[in-house]
Scaffold this motif. Structure first.
Motif, short mmCIF file in Angstrom:
data_model
loop_
_atom_site.label_atom_id
_atom_site.label_comp_id
_atom_site.label_asym_id
_atom_site.label_seq_id
_atom_site.Cartn_x
_atom_site.Cartn_y
_atom_site.Cartn_z
N SER A 95 126.69 77.67 -4.66
CA SER A 95 127.12 77.41 -3.28
C SER A 95 128.15 76.30 -3.27
CB SER A 95 125.90 77.01 -2.44
OG SER A 95 126.30 76.56 -1.17
N THR A 96 129.22 76.53 -2.55
CA THR A 96 130.27 75.52 -2.39
C THR A 96 130.50 75.36 -0.90
OG1 THR A 96 131.29 76.45 -4.38
CG2 THR A 96 132.58 74.85 -3.15
N ALA A 97 130.43 74.11 -0.41
CA ALA A 97 130.53 73.88 1.03
C ALA A 97 131.29 72.59 1.30
CB ALA A 97 129.14 73.79 1.66
N TYR A 98 131.96 72.57 2.45
CA TYR A 98 132.58 71.34 2.92
C TYR A 98 131.50 70.44 3.52
CZ TYR A 98 137.12 73.81 2.83
OH TYR A 98 138.26 74.51 2.47
N ALA A 99 131.69 69.13 3.39
CA ALA A 99 130.77 68.17 4.01
C ALA A 99 131.58 66.98 4.51
CB ALA A 99 129.72 67.70 3.00
N LEU A 100 131.46 66.72 5.79
CA LEU A 100 132.16 65.60 6.40
C LEU A 100 131.13 64.59 6.88
CD1 LEU A 100 134.91 64.47 7.44
CD2 LEU A 100 134.37 65.57 9.62
N VAL A 101 131.31 63.33 6.49
CA VAL A 101 130.38 62.28 6.87
C VAL A 101 130.89 61.58 8.13
CG1 VAL A 101 129.19 60.19 6.12
CG2 VAL A 101 129.79 61.95 4.45
N LEU A 102 130.00 61.43 9.11
CA LEU A 102 130.29 60.68 10.34
C LEU A 102 129.29 59.55 10.44
CD1 LEU A 102 130.71 63.84 12.49
CD2 LEU A 102 132.51 62.15 12.18
N THR A 103 129.75 58.36 10.75
CA THR A 103 128.87 57.20 10.79
C THR A 103 129.04 56.48 12.11
OG1 THR A 103 129.25 56.95 8.41
CG2 THR A 103 128.20 55.11 9.54
N THR A 104 127.94 56.36 12.85
CA THR A 104 127.99 55.70 14.16
C THR A 104 127.20 54.40 14.12
OG1 THR A 104 128.16 57.83 15.29
CG2 THR A 104 127.47 55.95 16.62
N ARG A 105 127.82 53.34 14.62
CA ARG A 105 127.13 52.05 14.77
C ARG A 105 126.80 51.84 16.25
NH1 ARG A 105 129.96 51.60 10.13
NH2 ARG A 105 128.85 50.51 8.47
N PRO A 106 125.85 50.97 16.54
CA PRO A 106 125.41 50.80 17.94
C PRO A 106 126.59 50.58 18.88
CG PRO A 106 123.98 49.55 16.48
CD PRO A 106 125.08 50.09 15.62
N GLY A 107 126.63 51.37 19.94
CA GLY A 107 127.65 51.20 20.96
C GLY A 107 129.02 51.71 20.59
N GLY A 108 129.17 52.22 19.36
CA GLY A 108 130.52 52.55 18.91
C GLY A 108 130.79 54.03 18.79
N ARG A 109 132.03 54.35 18.49
CA ARG A 109 132.45 55.71 18.21
C ARG A 109 132.24 55.99 16.72
NH1 ARG A 109 134.89 59.26 22.25
NH2 ARG A 109 134.04 58.24 24.08
N PRO A 110 132.08 57.24 16.34
CA PRO A 110 131.85 57.53 14.92
C PRO A 110 133.08 57.25 14.05
CG PRO A 110 131.90 59.57 16.22
CD PRO A 110 131.96 58.44 17.19
N ASP A 111 132.82 56.64 12.89
CA ASP A 111 133.83 56.61 11.83
C ASP A 111 133.80 57.94 11.11
OD1 ASP A 111 134.63 53.93 12.19
OD2 ASP A 111 132.91 53.21 11.04
N GLY B 113 134.21 61.70 19.06
CA GLY B 113 132.97 61.11 19.52
C GLY B 113 132.75 61.35 20.99
N PRO B 114 131.53 61.14 21.47
CA PRO B 114 130.40 60.63 20.68
C PRO B 114 129.80 61.69 19.76
CG PRO B 114 129.70 61.17 22.92
CD PRO B 114 131.19 61.36 22.88
N SER B 115 129.00 61.19 18.82
CA SER B 115 128.18 62.03 17.95
C SER B 115 126.80 62.14 18.58
CB SER B 115 128.10 61.39 16.57
OG SER B 115 127.07 61.98 15.79
N CYS B 116 126.35 63.35 18.82
CA CYS B 116 125.11 63.60 19.59
C CYS B 116 124.15 64.49 18.82
CB CYS B 116 125.45 64.27 20.91
SG CYS B 116 126.61 63.34 21.94
#
Lengths: 147, 147, 147
Positions: A95-111, B113-116
């Motif tokens: 299996s080969t798949a794309y994976a995108l990481v999203l990181t959200t901190r309190p009150g913020g928009r995702p990196d 964003g947001p991420s939900c």
């Protein structure tokens, strides 16, 4: 893209397997994530790191990775896309798949990022699908190789 | 992750249901979106807001939300990922899915964003799958709770 | 959203078709991407550009597009979401899907965008599913029209 075709029922089953697995990981349930591997499974989280081995080893590697964020609470999400399956001669699935990481901190928009590709070998055990191995490539390194 | 297994055909059907539903929402067809709920369905768009109820109520809540953007034309897209389904004892399905909002303004790049996380209860009616309820969690608030 | 319903097996098959197709494109295998079209297939990459026609023409258009990046190595990823299928009277499938472009440069985080919608006509040939046509809309232009 030359393997034998995979039945659509199996394709949907793998998508669901990934959904449960990655919700467990992002929810911090590292034991449940490790349990999606075979007993001798390997998990290579990054090309630069040695692979973690066995469920115990995978769980421990994840705990160590997340200790870095002990004072930096984040909600991480791994978005998968374009899962390609190939039936292999030994009965396993590649299996080969794309994976995108999203990181959200309190009150913020995702990196956004990194953008990765996941290379898995999937086998069927009595309890269901399991990963025999997972190795993750990172696009920022692939692009560097191409440069 | 302990519910009874869900047939892969149903899994694919739910993915397709979500695809139609969210294209309707992002396309501004709020009546079509509301019609994907049961007659007594509830939609909790944000933990801080009361739930909208009934199709009429859901449609109206969406019109009110979008009036804020009357002078700020945007194209919003909700990307779903990792849909996990659990069969429940009453015959309904519990569904948990990631949802990432992307917003594009004329000539611009999308804001991310947001991420939900979307928490749904799905039932089958004579016309097809319908949402009995949807409640949306926001990662920037979850991360704050964890902090 | 009024076409006849599509079997879930076909839905999963189309998702898998897209996964292979887009991994080929993002992997730089333009011949493999072009081979996912019918012999007379058309590919309209952007509303402002004329459609590329035939497999040879599609492959050539992709080479020309990527020559611009000859001195700027990037890893591009197209994330698809919310694939909606409609069976048409002539036996073809109409498919509408979200497509988000992510671009990673060496050592960097992905740039996000554009956010697009893909409008496909899919037919079944003896070797499998093929695109009779693909036309891509861009959200930054749609938002401008709505403004």
């Amino acid at each position: 893209m030359t393997g034998s075709p995979v039945p659509p029922e199996l394709y949907a089953e793998v998508l669901h397997f990934y959904a449960r697995q990655m919700q467990a990981l992002d929810g911090g349930d590292f034991a449940a994530y490790a349990a999606t591997f075979t007993a001798d499974g390997t998990f290579k989280h990054s090309p630069a790191l040695p692979a973690a081995q066995t469920r115990k080893g995978i769980e421990q590697a994840l705990h160590e990775f997340h200790e870095r964020f002990a004072n930096d609470p984040v909600q991480r999400r791994h978005y998968f896309n374009h899962v390609v399956l190939e039936q292999q001669e030994d009965g396993s699935l590649r299996s080969t798949a794309y994976a995108l990481v999203l990181t959200t901190r309190p009150g913020g928009r995702p990196d956004v990022g990194p953008s990765c590709v996941v290379n898995d070998v999937i086998v069927r055990e009595s309890e269901g699908l399991r990963l025999k191995s997972r190795a993750v490539d990172h696009d920022q390194e692939l692009a560097a190789v191409a440069a």
